[in-house]
Design a protein around this motif. Sequence first.
Motif, PDB file in Angstrom:
ATOM      1  N   SER A  69     -17.302 -15.049 -81.267  1.00 25.18           N
ATOM      2  CA  SER A  69     -16.021 -14.329 -81.232  1.00 25.18           C
ATOM      3  C   SER A  69     -16.088 -13.165 -80.258  1.00 25.18           C
ATOM      4  N   ALA A  70     -17.237 -12.472 -80.253  1.00 23.00           N
ATOM      5  CA  ALA A  70     -17.417 -11.385 -79.296  1.00 23.00           C
ATOM      6  C   ALA A  70     -17.427 -11.919 -77.859  1.00 23.00           C
ATOM      7  N   TYR A  71     -18.033 -13.060 -77.671  1.00 24.78           N
ATOM      8  CA  TYR A  71     -18.046 -13.690 -76.349  1.00 24.78           C
ATOM      9  C   TYR A  71     -16.620 -13.982 -75.887  1.00 24.78           C
ATOM     10  N   GLN A  72     -15.806 -14.530 -76.787  1.00 18.96           N
ATOM     11  CA  GLN A  72     -14.429 -14.873 -76.431  1.00 18.96           C
ATOM     12  C   GLN A  72     -13.599 -13.639 -76.124  1.00 18.96           C
ATOM     13  N   SER A  73     -13.999 -12.503 -76.683  1.00 12.19           N
ATOM     14  CA  SER A  73     -13.267 -11.253 -76.430  1.00 12.19           C
ATOM     15  C   SER A  73     -13.733 -10.563 -75.150  1.00 12.19           C
ATOM     16  N   GLY A  74     -14.728 -11.136 -74.467  1.00 15.05           N
ATOM     17  CA  GLY A  74     -15.188 -10.567 -73.203  1.00 15.05           C
ATOM     18  C   GLY A  74     -16.372  -9.643 -73.319  1.00 15.05           C
ATOM     19  N   ALA A  75     -17.108  -9.684 -74.458  1.00 17.40           N
ATOM     20  CA  ALA A  75     -18.230  -8.770 -74.643  1.00 17.40           C
ATOM     21  C   ALA A  75     -19.344  -8.998 -73.637  1.00 17.40           C
ATOM     22  N   PHE A  76     -19.450 -10.201 -73.066  1.00 14.40           N
ATOM     23  CA  PHE A  76     -20.553 -10.523 -72.154  1.00 14.40           C
ATOM     24  C   PHE A  76     -20.070 -10.864 -70.746  1.00 14.40           C
ATOM     25  N   GLY A  77     -18.881 -10.411 -70.405  1.00 13.30           N
ATOM     26  CA  GLY A  77     -18.376 -10.622 -69.070  1.00 13.30           C
ATOM     27  C   GLY A  77     -17.912 -12.049 -68.827  1.00 13.30           C
ATOM     28  N   SER A  78     -17.606 -12.353 -67.566  1.00  9.49           N
ATOM     29  CA  SER A  78     -17.068 -13.653 -67.187  1.00  9.49           C
ATOM     30  C   SER A  78     -18.139 -14.506 -66.529  1.00  9.49           C
ATOM     31  N   TYR A  79     -18.022 -15.825 -66.733  1.00 12.04           N
ATOM     32  CA  TYR A  79     -18.930 -16.752 -66.059  1.00 12.04           C
ATOM     33  C   TYR A  79     -18.520 -16.985 -64.611  1.00 12.04           C
ATOM     34  N   ASP A  80     -17.314 -16.554 -64.249  1.00 11.22           N
ATOM     35  CA  ASP A  80     -16.806 -16.736 -62.883  1.00 11.22           C
ATOM     36  C   ASP A  80     -17.424 -15.689 -61.965  1.00 11.22           C
ATOM     37  N   ALA A  81     -18.214 -16.157 -60.992  1.00 15.82           N
ATOM     38  CA  ALA A  81     -18.938 -15.227 -60.111  1.00 15.82           C
ATOM     39  C   ALA A  81     -18.003 -14.308 -59.347  1.00 15.82           C
ATOM     40  N   SER A  82     -16.769 -14.768 -59.068  1.00 16.26           N
ATOM     41  CA  SER A  82     -15.820 -13.950 -58.306  1.00 16.26           C
ATOM     42  C   SER A  82     -15.297 -12.772 -59.106  1.00 16.26           C
ATOM     43  N   GLN A  83     -15.514 -12.783 -60.426  1.00 12.22           N
ATOM     44  CA  GLN A  83     -14.998 -11.714 -61.283  1.00 12.22           C
ATOM     45  C   GLN A  83     -16.109 -10.871 -61.893  1.00 12.22           C
ATOM     46  N   THR A  84     -17.328 -11.016 -61.395  1.00 13.63           N
ATOM     47  CA  THR A  84     -18.458 -10.331 -62.013  1.00 13.63           C
ATOM     48  C   THR A  84     -18.973  -9.203 -61.123  1.00 13.63           C
ATOM     49  N   THR A  85     -19.647  -8.259 -61.766  1.00 11.02           N
ATOM     50  CA  THR A  85     -20.342  -7.178 -61.081  1.00 11.02           C
ATOM     51  C   THR A  85     -21.813  -7.248 -61.480  1.00 11.02           C
ATOM     52  N   GLU A  86     -22.613  -6.459 -60.830  1.00 10.76           N
ATOM     53  CA  GLU A  86     -24.041  -6.473 -61.160  1.00 10.76           C
ATOM     54  C   GLU A  86     -24.263  -6.077 -62.616  1.00 10.76           C
ATOM     55  N   GLU A  87     -23.471  -5.082 -63.067  1.00 15.39           N
ATOM     56  CA  GLU A  87     -23.611  -4.636 -64.462  1.00 15.39           C
ATOM     57  C   GLU A  87     -23.222  -5.741 -65.436  1.00 15.39           C
ATOM     58  N   SER A  88     -22.141  -6.484 -65.135  1.00 17.48           N
ATOM     59  CA  SER A  88     -21.692  -7.543 -66.040  1.00 17.48           C
ATOM     60  C   SER A  88     -22.653  -8.726 -66.023  1.00 17.48           C
ATOM     61  N   VAL A  89     -23.306  -8.976 -64.854  1.00 17.35           N
ATOM     62  CA  VAL A  89     -24.317 -10.037 -64.795  1.00 17.35           C
ATOM     63  C   VAL A  89     -25.484  -9.697 -65.712  1.00 17.35           C
ATOM     64  N   GLN A  90     -25.916  -8.443 -65.696  1.00 18.92           N
ATOM     65  CA  GLN A  90     -27.006  -8.015 -66.569  1.00 18.92           C
ATOM     66  C   GLN A  90     -26.610  -8.127 -68.038  1.00 18.92           C
ATOM     67  N   ARG A  91     -25.340  -7.746 -68.311  1.00 21.41           N
ATOM     68  CA  ARG A  91     -24.861  -7.838 -69.691  1.00 21.41           C
ATOM     69  C   ARG A  91     -24.814  -9.297 -70.147  1.00 21.41           C
ATOM     70  N   ARG A  92     -24.428 -10.177 -69.233  1.00 18.59           N
ATOM     71  CA  ARG A  92     -24.354 -11.598 -69.569  1.00 18.59           C
ATOM     72  C   ARG A  92     -25.754 -12.171 -69.824  1.00 18.59           C
ATOM     73  N   GLN A  93     -26.709 -11.775 -69.002  1.00 16.02           N
ATOM     74  CA  GLN A  93     -28.085 -12.241 -69.191  1.00 16.02           C
ATOM     75  C   GLN A  93     -28.637 -11.725 -70.527  1.00 16.02           C
ATOM     76  N   ALA A  94     -28.343 -10.468 -70.838  1.00 12.60           N
ATOM     77  CA  ALA A  94     -28.828  -9.907 -72.105  1.00 12.60           C
ATOM     78  C   ALA A  94     -28.209 -10.628 -73.292  1.00 12.60           C
ATOM     79  N   GLY A  95     -26.930 -10.955 -73.176  1.00 13.37           N
ATOM     80  CA  GLY A  95     -26.284 -11.690 -74.255  1.00 13.37           C
ATOM     81  C   GLY A  95     -26.864 -13.078 -74.418  1.00 13.37           C
ATOM     82  N   TRP A  96     -27.110 -13.752 -73.305  1.00 20.79           N
ATOM     83  CA  TRP A  96     -27.668 -15.104 -73.360  1.00 20.79           C
ATOM     84  C   TRP A  96     -29.042 -15.099 -74.027  1.00 20.79           C
ATOM     85  N   GLU A  97     -29.831 -14.072 -73.759  1.00 19.94           N
ATOM     86  CA  GLU A  97     -31.180 -14.003 -74.319  1.00 19.94           C
ATOM     87  C   GLU A  97     -31.187 -13.784 -75.824  1.00 19.94           C
TER      88      GLU A  97
END
Length: 778
Positions: free
Chosen positions: A219-247
Amino acid sequence: MPPEMPSQPLSFLDWLIILLFVGGSLLIGFFLSRRARSSTEDYFKGGGNMGWFMLGTSMVATAFAADTPLALTGWVVTKGLSQNWFWWSMVPITMLGVFFFAPLWKRANPQTDMELVYQRYSGGSANALRVGKALWLAFPFGCVNMGWVNKAMTVIINYTVPEFPRLPIIDSLMLWLVVATPLSSQVHPQLKEAVHDGNLQPMAIAYEHGILRQPAFWSAYQSGAFGSYDASQTTEESVQRRQAGWEQLPMSAALPLDQPEQLLDLRASGLPESWDAFELTHQIYLVSSTVNQYKVLFLLFLIVVAYTAIGGLWGVMVTDFIQFWVAMMGCLVLAWLAVERVGGLESLFSQMNALYGSDRAGAMMALFPQADAAQYGLFTRPEFWLLILVFWWSYAFTEGGSFFAQRMLSARDERQAALGYLWYGVAHYALRMWPWLLVGFVAAVMFPHTAYPDGGMPSGALAEAGYVRVMLEVLPTGLLGLMVAALFAAYMSTISTWVNLGASYLINDVYRPFLAPMRERRIRRQTGQQDFVFEETHYVGWGIVATLLIAMAGILVALFMNTVSDAWFFLAGFNGGIGVIYLLRWYWWRINAWSELVCLLSLLGLSLLMYAFKDATVAQSTVVLWEGTALAIPVASLFDFPFSLLVTVPLSVLLALIATWLTPPTDLSVLKTFHRRVQAGGLGWQKIHRLVLEETPDFVVHSPLNRKSLLLWVLSSAGVCLWLIGLGKLIIGDAFVANPILPSFWLGVLLLMIGSACLIAVAYWFPKKAPQTKPPVS
């Protein structure tokens, strides 16, 4: 940070308690089946011999559905405690029903509340109204009610039974249903195509990797807690947040985020190249969790339909009675343990101030909306005043129709009907909701509804799930099973009522008066049996078929809902205005079938127009009506509930009254018979009363319109309101008030004492026996 990971699984003892409870409900249905099958009177009205405590508790149990604690928990953080005036505002009209309408329902004594149409009106318009309203209440209205209860139940299932044992046949059926219906609206079309073609087995993958065990995480993922999978909409900070969430997912140890093909070789199926392993796993979760939810829901529905179809209203009311007390006991235990878990009430409120800030927390926890509520997105003062000044007397069933009428018609006499409705009002408004709200307060602290790093907010659905998450966090084995059984009980009691009520509409108001006579005439022509008529068992049998039909329709409607409270507001907005006509039809002879028909049709038209033209008309407006006052209304919100009442109520009532004067009145013979039977009295029936006196000079009206009934209405309304506010003051105290004029504890005690005195006076002056009206049978 995202919500906690795995939900606490149910133990063997928990499952044993749940199964014993569900099995007991089925046994009740079987035990009462012989009594229910003797006639439609027994099947749909329980024989008309119920006592007040049984029928009143059944009303409360029906209103206490699985959706209610979830919606109230969500409101604490999304709209504030004061949003509860959405239903607290109905206290006066409920108590009005006790003294001015419950006796009239029992005197009229129709088989269903729709049959009253035939008693009150005449001609072809009465037939059209009866059939139209019966179909409307059985399907759109009743199914929306069942839909939001089913929606809430899917949330409960998602958290408490995330991995229900695989049932291949049912799994395959539900997987097809998910892929082929709006249930998969969030699923990417290419993934649906892969499932449809057999290239992807989402259930096998989900169960193998434990994907279903983290509902709050997703549910948190769907609300945007880990950023977007679309590379065109991501920043370095959101990529790190996404990696941390995946782990945080167990499967991440063996699967790199940027290599989804290692999970399964689906590139040949044409899945989007932009997906990473996180999004692919999320899409699999969407499909498999929905299959699991509706699989369990389907099994529960079979149980509910079984005892409802077998036991009729007797089965519904007896199971309601038992289920309500089990559910309330579970809710009280949960509230106690939840508050203890966070260190008591003082610690709870201190943590709320720290998490949300003193200003926002104070606005959230206020019993009445604060001046700064709008800046926090909370329930506002203009919304409050619309509910207090307009909503309560204009909403549908102001005179106690629907399942309230069904329960009152099952009463032994009109006094038992009124007492049952009174008990419902006291228990429903003053007693049962504070345990739910306490859990909602705890959920606001244990699972804060605060912004994610990118500024996005958790969804309303995640906020509503807070009740179940607290339950899983604080309840030990055994008590957890009891609480899950309590929520199942709340679900089953409501669904069983709407299923039985919807079936009664279809049989008694559509099939029996209109379709069955045509079939009987055809059979007479074919067999030569001129006296052939269907037996009562025939209608009971078709009642079971109708029960199954209504049940399935209720599941389908849930497919189109997002949150429980959204569905509440949708239905409330659509029905604003018809309540006025329902009140008038009892106390003014001139109201006819066209009055109701035009009001309902105008509400339908207005609602559709506002929905269709909102974006093109008022949605972008920045104008505020009555700006700077307590009634300030943004024009952009004019087509949203409750502001839409300013449009629907006056226009629908005006059109209905115009139709009343432009169309012929109800046939005088029907009006005189109704007056003799119901004896509503008052100025609105004086003309008909004079005509009746010409035929029956000694006729005496036993009208509820008298000073004593008015006094009892005022006292009971005040007593219930004082109780609910007084309990709130005792519980919340001065935790969010800087300089109270009077300490909230003592104010709460004072309000409870005055409220108790009001209710004691009502009990003392309540009629000790039903009046001997002796209405004629016609």
